[in-house]
Design a protein around this motif. Structure first.
Motif, mmCIF file in Angstrom:
data_model
loop_
_atom_site.group_PDB
_atom_site.id
_atom_site.type_symbol
_atom_site.label_atom_id
_atom_site.label_comp_id
_atom_site.label_asym_id
_atom_site.label_seq_id
_atom_site.Cartn_x
_atom_site.Cartn_y
_atom_site.Cartn_z
ATOM 1 N N ASN A 279 0.430 -1.055 -0.320
ATOM 2 C CA ASN A 279 -0.201 -0.295 -0.030
ATOM 3 C C ASN A 279 1.031 0.871 0.117
ATOM 4 O O ASN A 279 1.921 1.125 0.302
ATOM 5 C CB ASN A 279 -1.146 -0.354 1.027
ATOM 6 C CG ASN A 279 -0.502 0.204 2.403
ATOM 7 O OD1 ASN A 279 0.506 0.107 3.029
ATOM 8 N ND2 ASN A 279 -0.676 -0.003 3.695
ATOM 9 N N PRO A 280 -0.036 2.470 -0.258
ATOM 10 C CA PRO A 280 1.501 3.296 0.105
ATOM 11 C C PRO A 280 2.312 4.053 1.008
ATOM 12 O O PRO A 280 2.964 4.808 0.798
ATOM 13 C CB PRO A 280 0.059 5.088 -0.302
ATOM 14 C CG PRO A 280 -1.356 4.028 -1.094
ATOM 15 C CD PRO A 280 -1.401 2.619 -0.708
ATOM 16 N N ASN A 281 1.175 3.687 2.238
ATOM 17 C CA ASN A 281 1.986 3.634 3.326
ATOM 18 C C ASN A 281 3.154 2.814 3.389
ATOM 19 O O ASN A 281 4.010 2.530 4.902
ATOM 20 C CB ASN A 281 1.361 3.279 4.623
ATOM 21 C CG ASN A 281 0.198 4.732 4.302
ATOM 22 O OD1 ASN A 281 0.560 5.863 3.435
ATOM 23 N ND2 ASN A 281 -0.879 4.151 4.652
ATOM 24 N N GLY A 282 3.506 2.008 2.999
ATOM 25 C CA GLY A 282 4.459 0.491 2.721
ATOM 26 C C GLY A 282 4.467 -1.061 3.729
ATOM 27 O O GLY A 282 4.900 -1.505 3.517
ATOM 28 N N GLN A 283 2.790 -0.474 3.801
ATOM 29 C CA GLN A 283 2.614 -2.025 4.748
ATOM 30 C C GLN A 283 2.549 -2.751 3.414
ATOM 31 O O GLN A 283 1.782 -2.124 2.452
ATOM 32 C CB GLN A 283 1.697 -1.999 5.370
ATOM 33 C CG GLN A 283 1.059 -2.700 5.647
ATOM 34 C CD GLN A 283 -0.360 -2.936 7.002
ATOM 35 O OE1 GLN A 283 -1.019 -1.554 6.537
ATOM 36 N NE2 GLN A 283 -1.491 -3.574 7.321
ATOM 37 N N ASN B 97 5.776 -11.335 -11.470
ATOM 38 C CA ASN B 97 4.882 -11.076 -12.640
ATOM 39 C C ASN B 97 3.718 -9.410 -12.189
ATOM 40 O O ASN B 97 3.314 -8.862 -12.213
ATOM 41 C CB ASN B 97 4.015 -11.806 -13.718
ATOM 42 C CG ASN B 97 4.539 -12.435 -14.632
ATOM 43 O OD1 ASN B 97 5.856 -12.287 -14.663
ATOM 44 N ND2 ASN B 97 4.250 -13.807 -14.348
ATOM 45 N N ASP B 98 4.059 -10.006 -10.676
ATOM 46 C CA ASP B 98 2.867 -9.037 -9.813
ATOM 47 C C ASP B 98 3.769 -8.435 -8.649
ATOM 48 O O ASP B 98 3.072 -8.429 -7.874
ATOM 49 C CB ASP B 98 1.616 -9.770 -9.209
ATOM 50 C CG ASP B 98 0.781 -9.600 -9.177
ATOM 51 O OD1 ASP B 98 0.266 -7.612 -9.012
ATOM 52 O OD2 ASP B 98 -0.196 -9.874 -7.743
ATOM 53 N N TYR B 99 4.751 -7.753 -9.135
ATOM 54 C CA TYR B 99 5.276 -6.918 -7.899
ATOM 55 C C TYR B 99 4.859 -5.431 -8.080
ATOM 56 O O TYR B 99 4.976 -4.476 -8.954
ATOM 57 C CB TYR B 99 6.797 -6.896 -7.629
ATOM 58 C CG TYR B 99 7.622 -6.505 -6.553
ATOM 59 C CD1 TYR B 99 8.249 -7.391 -5.876
ATOM 60 C CD2 TYR B 99 7.749 -4.899 -7.081
ATOM 61 C CE1 TYR B 99 9.212 -7.027 -4.841
ATOM 62 C CE2 TYR B 99 8.510 -4.686 -6.286
ATOM 63 C CZ TYR B 99 8.937 -4.906 -4.711
ATOM 64 O OH TYR B 99 9.730 -4.612 -4.248
ATOM 65 N N THR B 100 3.559 -4.663 -6.848
ATOM 66 C CA THR B 100 3.176 -3.533 -7.624
ATOM 67 C C THR B 100 3.388 -2.654 -6.001
ATOM 68 O O THR B 100 2.941 -3.405 -4.925
ATOM 69 C CB THR B 100 1.584 -3.707 -8.175
ATOM 70 O OG1 THR B 100 1.071 -5.107 -6.949
ATOM 71 C CG2 THR B 100 1.860 -4.467 -9.596
ATOM 72 N N ILE B 101 3.284 -1.262 -6.630
ATOM 73 C CA ILE B 101 2.460 -0.392 -4.875
ATOM 74 C C ILE B 101 2.383 0.807 -5.644
ATOM 75 O O ILE B 101 1.413 0.650 -6.917
ATOM 76 C CB ILE B 101 4.482 0.038 -4.718
ATOM 77 C CG1 ILE B 101 5.023 -0.974 -4.700
ATOM 78 C CG2 ILE B 101 3.991 1.098 -4.144
ATOM 79 C CD1 ILE B 101 6.965 -0.186 -5.018
ATOM 80 N N ARG B 102 0.571 0.725 -4.714
ATOM 81 C CA ARG B 102 -0.726 1.506 -4.979
ATOM 82 C C ARG B 102 0.056 2.733 -4.739
ATOM 83 O O ARG B 102 0.498 3.418 -4.271
ATOM 84 C CB ARG B 102 -1.658 0.975 -3.928
ATOM 85 C CG ARG B 102 -2.004 -0.343 -4.129
ATOM 86 C CD ARG B 102 -3.428 -0.257 -3.134
ATOM 87 N NE ARG B 102 -3.783 -2.507 -3.287
ATOM 88 C CZ ARG B 102 -4.838 -2.616 -2.538
ATOM 89 N NH1 ARG B 102 -5.293 -1.648 -1.741
ATOM 90 N NH2 ARG B 102 -5.658 -3.735 -3.850
#
Length: 437
Positions: free
Chosen positions: A187-191, A431-436
């Protein structure tokens, strides 16, 4: 096992079939499109196996093709599905692309392969290297009646069907790669909301004769406990080791030896192959963390400030880091500033791509991007699509799980040569390393 194997096009029309038992009428395949449509309407996604009037339909989808197996008996569905996947793998290695056109152009070879890979519905030789030794795409001159006819290689009838006799190398070597791919959602907070490690051990074997190998790994906890449900059986990571799931071995591994003594022993195929694969559902911190802030100025331009940090050991280096940050589809006139690396705007993907060739552990880098917004609206275009940041990277000489190869013993009883393995470790993004955002 399977009675008939079909290749169907996207509309369910038969392109090619092979009947192994003769106990199912050919008209049964005509019901498949309707049954598949009904199953989709009931379950939103059609199950890979369903039954109609005592006939089992088992299928997989590949490149708008249906590879379908029909059977009457209550057979091992998983074994049939594995065979269909193996069939796709073999045909792909023969024709590069398995699609409707390649099936029509190569139906003779496909019939030959179907006859060799399955006999009376039971899988036989499924190793592509062995099949290519006597089923080729080259034309042959007619063989005279009194001339000795070509025979299949001995490996087809040997107990070790994946390796031929008479292999010889001047320099006997084994190259072993331990590769782990990281998938996570942050998530945007790094969690970290979700994370997993997909690992595999790949081997390139250049050994003479018929060698017997014994592989030792550092963490016995991954193979401890009850494996009746297919899990690695590890318990607490700090005391019992890693908890592996979905462990899969190449057919060359002696499973009885592994189940009884937790030792991986095998006679390797010649060349490259995947010895084993595994999955770890374990909480891990982001190896490459991106902190991104988006600011909209009067609905006429957008400003993106991003900072990336390599959260790996200082002696490690991440290579080919690529960060894709989404932007509005109508953005234009990009302007970039960065402390390191290069930035490129890709309008076809509606994102900016920030590339760092090498990124040492513990280091940080920053960038600022400004883009114009010609379409002025009252809505915030940045968060309209809700697309996340995607990250790609590769870290050599590093393994997230801590798995290590303790030894790889090589024994060839006849030749008695000495050989030492080359071991390499790689951690990379999945294939799914994502950060909101």
């Amino acid at each position: 096992m399977a009675s008939i194997v079909y290749f169907l096009d996207a509309k369910g029309k038969s392109l090619l079939s092979r009947d192994y038992k003769g106990d199912i009428p050919y008209s049964a395949v005509d019901k498949f499109p309707l049954l598949h449509l009904e199953a989709e309407e009931e379950n939103s996604a059609a199950p890979p196996v369903f039954n109609y009037k005592g006939i089992n339909y088992l299928y997989i989808v590949h490149n708008d093709l249906y590879i379908l197996a029909l059977t009457r008996n209550n057979d091992n569905a998983l074994e049939i599905m594995l065979f269909l996947n193996k069939l796709i793998e073999v045909l792909t290695q023969y024709f590069k692309n398995l699609e409707e056109e390649s099936i029509r152009d190569n139906f003779v070879i496909i019939y030959e392969l179907l006859d060799e890979m399955m006999d009376y519905g039971f899988p036989q030789t499924t190793d592509t290297k062995i099949l290519k030794e006597y089923i080729t795409q080259k034309s042959h001159a007619l063989i005279k009646f009194n001339q000795q006819q070509q025979r299949p290689p001995n490996a087809v009838t040997n107990a070790v069907s994946w390796r031929t006799d008479g292999i010889f190398y001047k320099k006997n070597e084994v190259f072993l790669d331990v590769i782990e791919s990281i998938n996570m959602l942050v998530n945007p907070n790094g969690q970290v909301l979700r994370s997993e490690i997909l690992g595999k051990i790949k081997i390139k074997s250049q050994l003479s004769g018929m060698p017997d190998l014994r592989l030792g790994l550092n963490d016995k906890g991954i193979f401890g406990g009850d494996r009746s449900n297919g899990n690695g059986g590890g318990e607490d990571r700090t005391t019992k080791g890693l908890e592996m799931e979905d462990v899969k071995f190449h057919q060359c591994v002696r499973l009885s030896k592994f189940e009884n003594e937790k030792i991986i022993t095998f006679i390797p195929p010649d060349g490259e192959f995947e010895l084993m694969s595994y999955r770890l559902s374990t909480p891990i911190k982001p190896l490459i963390w991106v902190d991104c802030r988006v600011k909209l100025h009067s609905n006429s331009r957008i400003e993106i400030k991003a900072k990336v940090r390599a959260q790996i050991k200082k002696r490690s280096t991440a290579n080919d880091v690529e960060i894709s940050i989404p932007v509005p589809e109508d953005a234009d006139s990009p302007k970039f500033q960065t402390s390191s690396g290069s930035i490129k705007y890709t309008p076809e993907n509606s994102c900016i791509v920030w590339k760092l060739k090498q990124f040492q552990g513990g280091k940080e880098a920053a960038m600022i991007a400004e883009l114009g917004l010609p379409s002025v609206t009252n809505e915030d275009p940045t968060f309209k699509s809700k697309r996340p940041i995607s990250v790609k990277f590769q870290v050599p000489y590093f393994i997230t799980s801590g798995l290590q190869v303790r030894y790889l013993k090589i024994n060839e009883p006849k030749m008695q040569y000495q050989s030492y393995p080359w071991v390499r470790y790689i951690t990379q993004s999945g294939n799914d390393y994502t950060i909101r955002l």
